[in-house]
Design an enzyme around this catalytic site. Structure first.
Site, PDB file in Angstrom:
ATOM      1  N   ARG A 221       0.831  -1.191   0.000  1.00  0.00           N
ATOM      2  CA  ARG A 221       0.000   0.000   0.000  1.00  0.00           C
ATOM      3  C   ARG A 221       0.872   1.249   0.000  1.00  0.00           C
ATOM      4  NH1 ARG A 221      -2.851  -2.896  -1.791  1.00  0.00           N
ATOM      5  NH2 ARG A 221      -4.682  -3.944  -0.968  1.00  0.00           N
ATOM      6  N   HIS A 269       1.287  -0.017 -10.223  1.00  0.00           N
ATOM      7  CA  HIS A 269       0.275  -0.869  -9.577  1.00  0.00           C
ATOM      8  C   HIS A 269      -0.036  -2.110 -10.429  1.00  0.00           C
ATOM      9  CE1 HIS A 269      -3.010  -0.491  -6.303  1.00  0.00           C
ATOM     10  NE2 HIS A 269      -2.718  -1.767  -6.518  1.00  0.00           N
TER      11      HIS A 269
END
Length: 306
Positions: A221, A269
């Site tokens: 994250r 990502h």
């Protein structure tokens, strides 16, 4: 009623079609406004946490929501707690292991540089063998990476909330022992969930505790990492390289200075993409448990955030 709420709602519907109870009405919505118009009677939901959080107050009958993401922060931040939330676990380990070990091999063996070589260079490359990989997070993803790393002769040590032992790790440390944990890591990988305890955990002090010339990777994250501290550590040589897959704000702007930082690699990502087919299988297995009155798998603890 089952509300499927996700940008790819129609694709999810096609995957579950014919595998749901005949009497279960299904509403597929690709955005929150559509869900407010058609899905307010839902008792069950399969969807992305951001869209679900936006309509949670409009779903008074909701009893169970299955997330399609590993991260559920938008729903954790919402005050509502009178329903069961289940997360996604056990399907990202292989992809994260490939991403992690692929980058470590590329950096140690000079693959990126050699791919652009224009003259003979017989300089000996490094090796991952005998190195120590510190993994922030010893859940299913962390364990999968540790298992794969062992096949290449990499020893894994883990950091988790309490320091409890975990399969595949030679040592585990509690959050309070972060500095001692970091001191023994040649490589550092963050795969922690987005919780208050992990916010900005990898900061200037944490990076300074690593051995000089360590490699850092974040596949978890964006909130876990102080990216400014990472850039500073790259500039001083404290970090030899860093690979960042996630950021607090995504997508990263084209003019963000991080794109120009030396020895910083950005992977947009893509480290562990979600497989819609695997998500559907998780949901259907949990739906069978729900209908049988059995405990659901991967229930999220709202107080912990995962």
């Amino acid at each position: 009623m089952l509300l499927i709420l996700a940008p790819e709602a129609e694709r999810l519907v096609r995957r579950v079609r014919g595998r749901l109870p005949d009497k279960l009405e299904v509403i597929a919505c690709s955005d929150s406004d559509e869900a407010r118009r058609h899905g307010t009677g839902a008792t069950l939901s399969l969807g992305t946490p951001d869209l679900l959080a936006a309509v949670l107050d409009d779903l008074p009958r909701l009893r169970w929501a299955q997330s399609t993401w590993a991260g559920v922060r938008p729903l954790i931040d919402h005050p509502r707690r009178d329903y069961t939330l289940t997360g996604v676990r056990g399907i990202f380990g292989q992809a994260m292991a490939e991403w992690t070990l692929g980058w470590l091999l590329a950096l140690e063996r000079g693959i990126l540089e050699r791919s652009r070589a224009t003259r003979w260079d017989g300089t000996r490359d490094g090796t991952v063998g005998g190195k120590r990989l510190g993994i922030l997070g010893t859940g299913a993803i962390g364990r999968a990476v540790a298992s794969a790393a062992a096949a290449l002769g990499i020893e894994s040590r883990g950091l988790n909330r309490s320091g409890h032992p975990a399969e595949g790790f030679t040592e585990t440390f509690a959050l309070a022992e972060a500095a001692r944990f970091a001191a023994g890591c040649d490589y550092l990988l963050a795969v922690l969930p987005d919780t208050p305890a992990s916010a900005a955990l990898v900061d200037r002090e944490f990076l300074a505790a690593l051995p000089y010339g360590a490699i850092f990777l974040n596949g978890g994250r964006g909130s876990t990492v102080d990216t400014g501290a990472v850039v500073t550590a790259l500039g001083t040589g404290q970090l030899r390289a860093a690979v960042l897959d996630v950021f607090p704000q995504e997508p990263l702007a084209d003019d963000d200075p991080l794109w120009q930082a030396d020895n910083l690699y950005i992977t947009s990502h893509t480290a562990a993409p979600t497989d819609p087919g695997a998500i559907v299988e998780l949901f259907l297995a949990n739906l069978a448990r729900y209908r049988a009155g059995e405990p659901l798998a991967d229930v999220v603890d709202f107080s912990r955030g995962y």
